[in-house]
Design an enzyme around this catalytic site. Sequence first.
Site, short mmCIF file in Angstrom:
data_model
loop_
_atom_site.label_atom_id
_atom_site.label_comp_id
_atom_site.label_asym_id
_atom_site.label_seq_id
_atom_site.Cartn_x
_atom_site.Cartn_y
_atom_site.Cartn_z
N SER A 90 -37.40 -3.95 -28.34
CA SER A 90 -38.84 -4.11 -28.51
C SER A 90 -39.64 -4.23 -27.22
O SER A 90 -40.86 -4.13 -27.25
CB SER A 90 -39.12 -5.34 -29.38
OG SER A 90 -38.70 -5.11 -30.69
N LYS A 111 -48.31 -10.61 -26.05
CA LYS A 111 -48.01 -10.18 -27.42
C LYS A 111 -48.44 -11.27 -28.40
O LYS A 111 -48.19 -12.45 -28.18
CB LYS A 111 -46.51 -9.89 -27.54
CG LYS A 111 -46.07 -9.23 -28.82
CD LYS A 111 -44.57 -8.93 -28.74
CE LYS A 111 -44.06 -8.25 -29.99
NZ LYS A 111 -42.59 -8.00 -29.91
N SER A 143 -41.24 -3.50 -30.81
CA SER A 143 -42.38 -4.11 -31.48
C SER A 143 -43.48 -4.55 -30.51
O SER A 143 -44.56 -4.97 -30.96
CB SER A 143 -41.93 -5.33 -32.29
OG SER A 143 -41.35 -6.32 -31.47
#
Length: 586
Positions: A234, A135, A210
């Site tokens: 997330s 990420k 996310s």
Amino acid sequence: MINITSNMSWQDIANAAQTHLADTLSCVEPRIPDPPADLPLNVISLPAKLLSTDIVRITESSTEDLLHKLATGRLTSKQVVNAFLQRASLASKLVNCIAELLPQKALERATELDKYYARHGKPMGPLHGLPISVKEHIAMKGQDLNAGFVSWVGNVAPDDGLILKLLWNAGCVFYARTTEPQTLMHLETSSNIYGVTVNPYNTKLTSGGSSGGEGALLGIRGSCLGIGTDIGGSIRSPAANQGLFGLRPSSYRLPLEGFAATMLGAEHIVPVVGPLSTSLEGVKIFMKALIDQKPWLYEPMLVPMPWKNSVTEGTLLRTNSNTRTLRIGILRDDAIVKPHPPILRAMDNLLAKLQSNPNITTVDFPPYAHDEAWRIISSLYFADGASEEQEAMAASSEPLRPLSEFILKENKNVKTLSVPEVWKLTCERDAYRAAYARHWNSVGTDLSGPESGEAVQVNSLEKESEMVDVILCPVGPGCAPPLDCARYWGYTSQWNLLDYPALVFPTGLACNAGDEVEKGYVPRNEDDRYNYELYDPKTYVDAPISLQLVGRRYEDEKLIEALELITEVAGLPFKEPAAGSTKPRL
């Protein structure tokens, strides 16, 4: 690197970031063909049609299978890395999940690992040669670090985050950095830098957030193991939306040093980092590879807790005549927002499988004040009144995305808190945790519940054998929502407030026309109404149906073992009947 000047508009900055992304994709060789202009809603099958057989075979292998072949010399790291670079490049064109690829660095690392193997006849470490996606807001030395904010584009990480250093020591290869949303506080992935990341099973639906870039990339098998973060769902939201495995570990087990975000230093709601994987074994491999390196020696706030291995230390579950047994609490509904029909179908079918096994006991697990949990956690998320979030966006004049508006502006609990107000809410958090622990202890036993306060005595541990081991529950009130519609966090943020480990897993089922709308349903509240009106089986076609298993704090290993047993007993993943079949649907 992305070149940014002080006089650039937010649109110019976004264009520069997208140009950089395109440049990194163009460096993948051989060049990936562009997908057809007229794409179907479900693009999952396209990589098998557009990529070579060898690339498809490698990228659709599990983490454990790839590691075995890498460790025995049946595959080279360069072969595996090149395959995932190809598929990730295609994934970017299909679902917009990549912030940047790292082909040159990845292949240099793979070559180094292959030389090591040739020289020593053994792998460098437990993750030898394995590509791992990351990420974007996890710092990678020399790379951009923007965390989804346009004004942060051009910031360059001075060093790798500690988690990357540990994974590197274990022998992995970093090859892809994935998208995240503006604010990092969406259950979808949309930003003004890269746009919207969509779901490969149905591109009108969200990939989640996310860590939605990770979710979409793994969902289309452009990665087999990736790193996400979780403060309200997330990791679990993207894992669920793409039918993956995703673990939200207990706090302070894995390192957070070197992450970019607003509100760094806030301790009242602690984010965690964890894996998304195409296999359950991949989750375990990830956790063990990190914790075996004793990360608490480098990040002192971490708990010095070695990884408990059931293979060498015996089962972590209770036993009955050398047979593992399990007590599962069934939480079908949080009493605030009722799950959509596909979720309840999956819960019912898994429950039926579990109840037929004599070694598994299931009990109803009633929700306990989940609305109060949301009030507390949504008040503590932005103790500064979201000023850091808004300043980061105002610095470039970028507009707020719809779900940024929702969580920052429409959330009635967002306000600037005084220090005493933060202390008060933190006390309320701790009181809620204590009440929920009493509630958990009482389910399926004759122990007092949460209302009884001090009535629970220490000698009540004689009832421990009757207590629930894990909770089975939905991951959300539906499958992957349409874009800009992921507005209810309660089924994931609940466990963040309690700091319980939570593990998402695929059922193998998918939404279809048979999952009819519940006619005549009277919504309980506005959140429930919104969710009910969102549902139409045609909207959610092909969306994977996933569920969530929750354990007590710091029982992460037990949680994984419980899912291993559930998988074995229930025969997961389930299979939908073929089209036109007269057999009943699962």
